[in-house]
Design an enzyme around this catalytic site. Structure first.
Site, mmCIF file in Angstrom:
data_model
loop_
_atom_site.group_PDB
_atom_site.id
_atom_site.type_symbol
_atom_site.label_atom_id
_atom_site.label_comp_id
_atom_site.label_asym_id
_atom_site.label_seq_id
_atom_site.Cartn_x
_atom_site.Cartn_y
_atom_site.Cartn_z
ATOM 1 N N CYS A 1 -13.261 -27.925 9.842
ATOM 2 C CA CYS A 1 -12.330 -26.914 9.306
ATOM 3 C C CYS A 1 -11.081 -27.650 8.831
ATOM 4 C CB CYS A 1 -11.977 -25.886 10.376
ATOM 5 S SG CYS A 1 -10.782 -24.659 9.805
ATOM 6 N N ASP B 1 -8.399 -7.067 1.733
ATOM 7 C CA ASP B 1 -7.299 -7.275 2.674
ATOM 8 C C ASP B 1 -7.750 -6.775 4.025
ATOM 9 O OD1 ASP B 1 -6.866 -4.259 2.082
ATOM 10 O OD2 ASP B 1 -5.536 -4.700 3.761
ATOM 11 N N HIS C 1 -5.862 -20.332 11.812
ATOM 12 C CA HIS C 1 -7.288 -20.632 11.663
ATOM 13 C C HIS C 1 -8.057 -19.450 11.062
ATOM 14 C CE1 HIS C 1 -11.338 -22.025 12.430
ATOM 15 N NE2 HIS C 1 -11.583 -20.838 12.952
ATOM 16 N N ASP D 1 0.856 -1.187 0.000
ATOM 17 C CA ASP D 1 0.000 0.000 0.000
ATOM 18 C C ASP D 1 0.891 1.235 0.000
ATOM 19 O OD1 ASP D 1 0.813 0.505 2.496
ATOM 20 O OD2 ASP D 1 -1.142 0.351 3.435
ATOM 21 N N GLY E 1 1.149 3.875 1.933
ATOM 22 C CA GLY E 1 1.538 4.575 3.143
ATOM 23 C C GLY E 1 0.521 5.624 3.544
ATOM 24 N N CYS F 1 -7.157 -26.644 13.410
ATOM 25 C CA CYS F 1 -8.330 -27.466 13.727
ATOM 26 C C CYS F 1 -8.049 -28.954 13.529
ATOM 27 C CB CYS F 1 -9.534 -27.016 12.898
ATOM 28 S SG CYS F 1 -10.182 -25.423 13.483
ATOM 29 N N CYS G 1 -8.072 -26.395 8.423
ATOM 30 C CA CYS G 1 -6.795 -25.733 8.753
ATOM 31 C C CYS G 1 -5.947 -26.611 9.671
ATOM 32 C CB CYS G 1 -7.026 -24.356 9.354
ATOM 33 S SG CYS G 1 -7.357 -24.324 11.124
#
Lengths: 377, 377
Positions: A306, A268, A337, A93, A95, A311, A308
């Site tokens: 889940c 984001d 997660h 980005d 700034g 999990c 991930c």
């Protein structure tokens, strides 16, 4: 190379769309959620963990890297990818947002030339201009750079918003004029506050400058949801179909769904890693706070089914213990997660777009998600 | 099952020895370094990272787990392995050392029955006895439990040391009498302070009780190196050859070498992860502090030819940036490097024992290691 956007499929009942963004480091489907690596690291996570999460583009922050370690260090190392040893696409980005949110004592002096403010680390006086922001980003050598803008506070009166919006347009032009990195893309940022005509003006004029993609800035700054969704609605009709559209700073699951419905491709937010540090975890029923006493003996994962790492390997009771004992692994497991939760959400949304079932998905998601919300961060 | 120790090879020129410890979770070569997971997690590291480091047994702390999350939680979860989802061997210490080093305001009242002290977390009055320590460890279901002992401060006068040593022997007997876990082993701890006769007495009497292994406690508590090595020398002749010998709390590389030369099989220390949090890293030339300005543009790894994840992936400049910016990944990367450094040191020492080249290795190591020492933690 510059990024390229291919539109793959429009949803029938909404403005949502699936696409592919081709970058220097591979091609990735949209809509996508981009984890934030403020200081050249997505907090607590390794690059291997990011890959496991099916993460695509990550963000990093020009302002933070400018201050630490300094652009010169990263430039001498051969750019941000080399510095981080990260072989995926990176968006930096401008700034602008950090100048407005972090600058010491929130004191800043916005002039036509740029912004005078003080370092949030040590109070050193700093001066950031559109040209300098672009020069820094060119040197960081990210894959996508962002125009330097003013993030208009909410609420802001019409005159303030108008002056700021017009100045951001002039800043965008100045930045684009000095931009000099052939393998980097540059996105314009639409501002305009809550005002329909300013949002429209900003969108039309920004698009005229012909950027590689377009972001909507100045949302998620304290306005209510209805206002936020209106801000998006004002802008979307004026953005070209053949370029990616990025809603900055948005990571609330329902806001992501609402954004996708309106045609947003990229999101984001620091939310998933920030709430992790406070012990919060996303579930289909809302956020839970793992420090809650009711999880002390809960030997089940945060979220059934889940996929991930967290999990699949650990229980609420263990993660609760780690967070209560302030152990770094706890924050890491919750970050894994939470980031995966948002990335999987975008994967689900892509499926819904392909199947034209987005509105049904939204209805179900909201019904469950609103059911329980233990805590905020 | 109880652990079993097989002596494989004695070194020709020293008392060093290679062996194999067979545990409920596999067989591992000694001498070994055991990373410390105080609160049921080796700080900043995942179990997969520990495996990558070729880590074998890890430590966890009875005192810490007793307070948080509570023995009941871990017991209901099916023991510490299940709670941590860790499928390697775990050693729990007795809590004795933490009672003496962490108890709030360092105020404690040692009686024949046990130790009255206050929680370091919230000041709650607590009372730990040899029986309770063993009962907790039985419930934690670690692979190796340790006897409850008093860690004698240094310096301590002879009378104090004698009374304490004799009481620790009585505590060892009491703990052994209530010990009740068939798949868990129990180690005795030799105390005696700096006094040769007390160390000898403690060793002989502890061995008479027939434990599954023997530890030397009360070193690394402020005494000089010469005194520490003497404490080991006093004890070693009295320990049986067919049981493992564990030097508690030692992790300085040179102390590990000196311990191995004297016949020690197991070491543990928080040092590698603790100094990581302060930005320190082991190298062959001594510890370096990564925050040092001279590493700002240093795009080489911490240690050339180091086989750890950190050195294979990241530069000093990047790690320096992470540590200066207080990013969790920095501490994690340094922890990985430092733990691997000590584990690889023990791997090297095993090779030297097999080749009878230990003294040569020590000489070379010390010559290099003493060369440079930028900082302590």
């Amino acid at each position: 190379m510059k990024i390229k956007y291919d539109l793959i499929k429009k949803e029938k009942n909404t403005n949502a769309r699936c696409g592919i963004i081709h970058t220097n480091y591979g091609s990735y489907e949209t809509p996508m959620f981009m984890p934030v690596g403020t200081q050249a690291t997505v907090k607590t996570l390794s690059k291997e963990e990011l890959k496991d999460l099916n993460s695509a583009i990550i963000l990093s922050n020009t302002y933070h890297l400018w201050l630490r370690p300094g652009v010169d260090v990263i430039n001498k190392c051969g750019g941000l990818h080399s510095f981080m040893n990260f072989d995926g696409p990176i968006l930096t980005d401008s700034g602008g947002f950090q100048v407005f949110s972090l600058a010491k004592n929130k004191k800043k002096d916005i002039t036509e030339e740029g912004v005078h403010f003080k370092s949030h680390i040590d109070g050193t006086p700093l001066f950031l201009t559109p040209e300098l922001s672009i020069e820094i980003q060119n040197k960081l050598d990210s894959d996508i750079a962002m125009s330097f803008d003013e993030c208009i506070p909410y609420p802001a009166d019409y005159e303030y918003a108008k002056n700021s919006t017009l100045r951001t347009l002039r800043w965008a032009k100045r930045g684009k004029d000095v931009f000099n990195n052939e393998r980097q893309s540059l996105f314009g940022i639409v501002q305009g506050g809550e005002y329909e005509d300013l949002r429209r003006l900003s969108a039309i004029e920004t698009v005229k400058m012909d950027f590689d993609g377009y972001a909507i800035g100045g949302t998620s700054v304290g306005e209510d949801k209805t206002t936020m969704y209106k801000m998006i609605d004002y802008v979307m009709p004026h953005l070209p179909e053949n370029k990616p559209r990025y809603l900055m700073g948005v990571g609330d699951p329902i806001d992501i769904i609402e954004g996708v419905i309106r045609g947003i491709d990229m999101f984001d937010c620091v939310l998933p890693t920030r709430i992790a540090r406070h012990g919060n975890a996303f579930t289909n029923k809302g956020k839970i706070n793992i420090k809650n006493a009711k999880y002390k003996y809960d030997f089940t994962p945060i979220l059934d089914n889940c996929d991930c790492y967290t999990c699949k390997n650990y229980t609420k009771a263990y993660i609760r213990h780690l967070i209560v004992a302030n152990e770094a692994l706890g924050q890491r497991l919750l970050s894994i997660h939470n980031v995966r939760f948002l990335i999987r959400l975008t994967e689900d949304l892509r499926e819904c777009i392909k199947n034209n079932t987005l509105l049904e998905y939204k209805e179900n998601f909201i019904k469950n998600y609103r059911g329980e919300n233990e805590s905020s961060n």
